[in-house]
Design an enzyme around this catalytic site. Structure first.
Site, PDB file in Angstrom:
ATOM      1  CB  SER A 100      -4.347   1.055   2.729  1.00 10.96           C
ATOM      2  OG  SER A 100      -4.814   1.545   3.977  1.00 10.96           O
ATOM      3  CG  ASP A 313      -0.331   7.649   6.841  1.00 12.09           C
ATOM      4  OD1 ASP A 313      -0.766   7.055   7.852  1.00 12.09           O
ATOM      5  OD2 ASP A 313      -0.280   7.132   5.714  1.00 12.09           O
ATOM      6  CG  HIS A 316      -1.051   3.690   5.745  1.00  8.61           C
ATOM      7  ND1 HIS A 316      -1.881   4.797   5.789  1.00  8.61           N
ATOM      8  CD2 HIS A 316      -1.789   2.674   5.254  1.00  8.61           C
ATOM      9  CE1 HIS A 316      -3.073   4.454   5.337  1.00  8.61           C
ATOM     10  NE2 HIS A 316      -3.057   3.178   5.014  1.00  8.61           N
TER      11      HIS A 316
END
Length: 337
Positions: A100, A313, A316
């Site tokens: 990702s 998060d 990312h």
């Protein structure tokens, strides 16, 4: 770090001509605030933006994370020229392969190119339900793609949607299932590290369909080494280096432990709005992550909602943001060769 009013860039050709090729280390530098030239595109105007990375869309109001550019110490990073790159990609395929984080860099690249193609009929996204997603720049017959293969080799985590499994299993010597989709690419950009962050990973000799396959718990670094050996052997045999440019994106830092920058040891990147300014730190952009400002794919519990750090998060990156700089570096190296 002061505000830059005007940014001067050398051309890629000038930057890499003569002795500058050996003298300039693009990775030795600092972050400089620049709200004149950055961001390179607007989040809301990129129709291909991911909800996992669209931090402003999901409530983030402090947008200074979009205004930092990377400044090498001994040269200038060339300005990203989308039209020039599209010309380079005319009749070609550029494929990002990995997890990702690499998908985030691919989204960044798509947004950088999207802004230069004004006619909506000359660009589209192709989701074919498999591991491969393609952005097509019709006028150039160019394809910029992402292929989901978080461990590069075959694994039980290969489904692009349903891959959150309690036990991770890899076939360290099997890559053809994935690699056949990359064989004719003109530029290949790989990454793989995030999914290896476990003390041990189970390795399978045999196929997932074979009940007689042999499973063995292998120390992470050894299993990672085995997979990269399979990957590099495949590249050596299958990829024509006269045709294809190869890149491997190294580890992307996380900011999951606030004690690393002198904050409370029970915190992470949540509520961080400033980057780290202390020289010598491994990665300064602790404020560049989505934190809680992203689409939540699962319903949050009352306990989680009461403690935002628990679902922040910190792996990312928001877009526009850090991955755009990665693509500026990639752009420089594409034209360097």
């Amino acid at each position: 770090m002061g505000i830059i009013n005007k940014v001067q860039y050398t051309s890629v050709d000038d930057m890499f001509s003569g002795d500058s090729l050996s003298e300039c280390n693009l990775f030795s530098g600092k972050w400089v605030f620049d709200n004149t030239s950055y961001p390179l595109y607007k989040e809301k105007e990129c129709k291909f933006m991911s909800d996992q990375l669209a931090c402003n869309k999901f409530g983030r109001e402090d947008l200074s994370y979009q205004n930092w550019r990377w400044q090498p110490h001994h040269c200038d990073l060339p300005r990203f020229n989308a039209t020039r790159l599209l010309e380079r990609l005319r009749n070609k395929r550029m494929v990002f392969v990995g997890d990702s984080l690499n998908r985030g860099q691919w989204v960044s690249m798509v947004c950088l190119l999207d802004s230069s193609i004004k006619d909506p009929n000359l660009k589209f996204m192709n989701y074919n339900g498999s591991n491969l997603i393609s952005f097509k720049a019709v006028g150039y017959n160019a394809s910029i793609e992402f292929y989901w293969a978080p461990l590069l080799v075959e694994s039980n985590s290969d489904d692009p949607v349903n891959h959150k499994l309690p036990e991770r299993i890899v076939r360290s010597q099997s890559i053809e299932k994935h690699a056949r989709y990359w064989t004719d690419a003109d530029i290949l950009v790989f990454n793989s590290y995030l999914w290896w962050r476990r003390p041990h990973i189970k390795v399978l000799w045999g196929s997932f369909e074979d009940k007689n396959g042999i499973y063995k718990e292998v120390e992470m670094l050894r299993s990672y080494e085995m997979a990269l050996k399979t990957w590099s052997d495949w590249l050596e045999i299958q990829v024509d280096r006269a045709k294809t440019q190869l890149f491997f994106i190294s580890m992307s830092p996380t900011h999951e432990r606030a004690e690393e920058w002198g904050a409370s040891n029970d915190q992470n990147c949540y509520n961080e709005t400033n980057l780290i300014t202390k020289e010598g730190y491994a990665e300064y952009r602790k404020e560049g992550h989505p934190s809680t400002y992203r689409k939540q794919w699962e319903t949050l519990s009352e306990e989680q909602l009461s403690n935002p750090s628990s679902y922040s998060d910190c792996i990312h990156w928001c877009l526009p943001g850090v991955p755009d700089v990665w693509n500026e570096l990639l752009y420089a190296y594409i034209f360097r060769q």
